[in-house]
Write an enzyme that holds these catalytic residues in place. Structure first.
Site, PDB file in Angstrom:
ATOM      1  N   VAL A 126       0.920  -1.148   0.082  1.00 52.13           N
ATOM      2  CA  VAL A 126       0.158  -0.163  -0.143  1.00 52.13           C
ATOM      3  C   VAL A 126       0.869   1.216  -0.124  1.00 52.13           C
ATOM      4  O   VAL A 126       0.432   2.302   0.289  1.00 52.13           O
ATOM      5  CB  VAL A 126      -1.000   0.106   1.210  1.00 52.13           C
ATOM      6  CG1 VAL A 126      -2.149  -0.897   0.937  1.00 52.13           C
ATOM      7  CG2 VAL A 126      -0.264  -0.189   2.584  1.00 52.13           C
ATOM      8  N   CYS A 127       2.041   1.143  -0.417  1.00 50.67           N
ATOM      9  CA  CYS A 127       2.946   2.198  -0.378  1.00 50.67           C
ATOM     10  C   CYS A 127       3.040   2.566  -1.889  1.00 50.67           C
ATOM     11  O   CYS A 127       3.510   1.816  -2.850  1.00 50.67           O
ATOM     12  CB  CYS A 127       4.141   1.901   0.020  1.00 50.67           C
ATOM     13  SG  CYS A 127       5.337   3.486   0.052  1.00 50.67           S
TER      14      CYS A 127
END
EC number: 1.7.1.7
Length: 329
Positions: free
Chosen positions: A177-178
């Site tokens: 989720v980066c």
């Protein structure tokens, strides 16, 4: 830097087995020492709001696992240290690098609320602000084990160690989720495992591999490349106990998982380097920890040893992006 052409990531590497010397994988010892403490697994859940909260921290500490509490409810940290110590458990917290965080460090030091572990947690950890924060903590609380990050180069590891860090956290934006790599053009996404290898080679103290772990086998690969501990996000997300919201879609249960610099976490659209996704609901966290331990015990048996040190000595091959044969994980 090393040869920048010889980069690889988790899916590019296969470890090569050695003769097994134990009768059952249950004989394999997965414990690891960090600072003055020994933990059950070389794995730590990511210090993110959708991964860990007070309850999970307490459960992990009681069961003998390492944990790092996130820093996104800053006002609760002093009470958290107090409660953990009252229960005879280790306190492991996160801090940032701004002036209010320095004030907090002075405050807990003055009140003798000394955590066993402090993680300095910012996206680009090779920074003067991080060095100053390490020095402040070490001056006021010399016994506290300081983890500093995140970094992606051997130079950064050496500088933070020289400033007094007891361990460094390696990984710039390889997480699920980066989106640092997309938003900025920088990061270790796509070559995270090579970054771990280079950084660990330069390090004289423990390195924590952080990000890009998609399977339990990736934990063994991180240890082979020199990591002492492996930080895991998405694999620990979406459990029964996880803090994220539970959402139902077409009769199936999902849980929210978002990055630490996402607009959901920051509550704003400024400097966003994370995103939110829904992950299928996974059941109990204890079951996942047990499965991780068993898989790591199997890894040790394939490595031909009895404990994690066996994993550091195995040979490996680079099989560029082919171990999934085109299948998604």
């Amino acid at each position: 830097m090393n040869n920048l052409n010889s980069v690889f990531d988790y899916e590019d590497i296969q470890l090569i087995p050695n003769k097994c010397v134990i009768n059952s994988r249950s004989e394999a010892d997965t414990s690891v020492k960090l600072g003055n403490y020994t933990f059950k697994l070389p794995v730590v859940p990511a210090n993110m709001q959708t991964i860990i909260d007070d309850k999970i921290a307490e459960m992990l500490a009681k069961e003998g696992y390492f944990y790092i509490m996130h820093r996104f409810e800053a006002e609760n940290r002093a009470a958290f240290i107090k409660k953990m110590h009252k229960d005879g458990l280790i306190a492991s917290i996160s801090v940032g690098v701004k002036a209010d965080e320095h004030a907090f460090i002075r405050e807990i030091s003055a009140e003798a609320l000394i955590p066993e572990f402090i993680t300095i947690d910012i996206a680009h950890g090779h920074a003067d602000s991080v060095i100053k924060t390490i020095q402040l903590i070490k001056r006021l609380m010399p016994q506290t084990f300081v983890i500093a990050g995140n970094v992606g180069t051997p130079e950064a590891v050496r500088e933070l160690e020289n400033a007094g860090a007891d361990a460094t956290k390696v990984g710039i934006g390889p997480g699920k989720v980066c989106i640092t790599k997309v938003k900025t053009g920088f990061g270790t996404g796509g070559w995270q495992l090579a970054a771990v290898k280079w950084c660990a080679k330069a390090a004289s103290k423990p390195v924590i591999a952080d990000g890009g772990i998609r399977t339990h086998g990736d934990i063994a690969k991180s240890i082979r490349m020199g990591a002492t501990m492996v930080m895991v996000g998405s694999l620990f997300a979406a459990h029964e106990e996880s803090p994220g919201q539970t959402v139902e879609r077409d009769g199936q249960l999902f849980k929210e998982y978002f990055g630490s610099a996402s607009e959901y976490q920051k509550g704003e659209h400024k400097n966003v380097e994370g995103k939110k996704i829904l992950l299928p609901h996974k059941g109990s966290l204890k079951d996942t920890l047990k499965e991780m331990e068993e898989d790591l015990q199997s890894s040790i048996s394939y490595a031909g040893g009895r404990d994690l040190s066996a994993l550091t000595k195995v040979d490996y091959v680079v099989v560029k992006n082919s171990i999934w044969n085109g299948d998604a994980i």
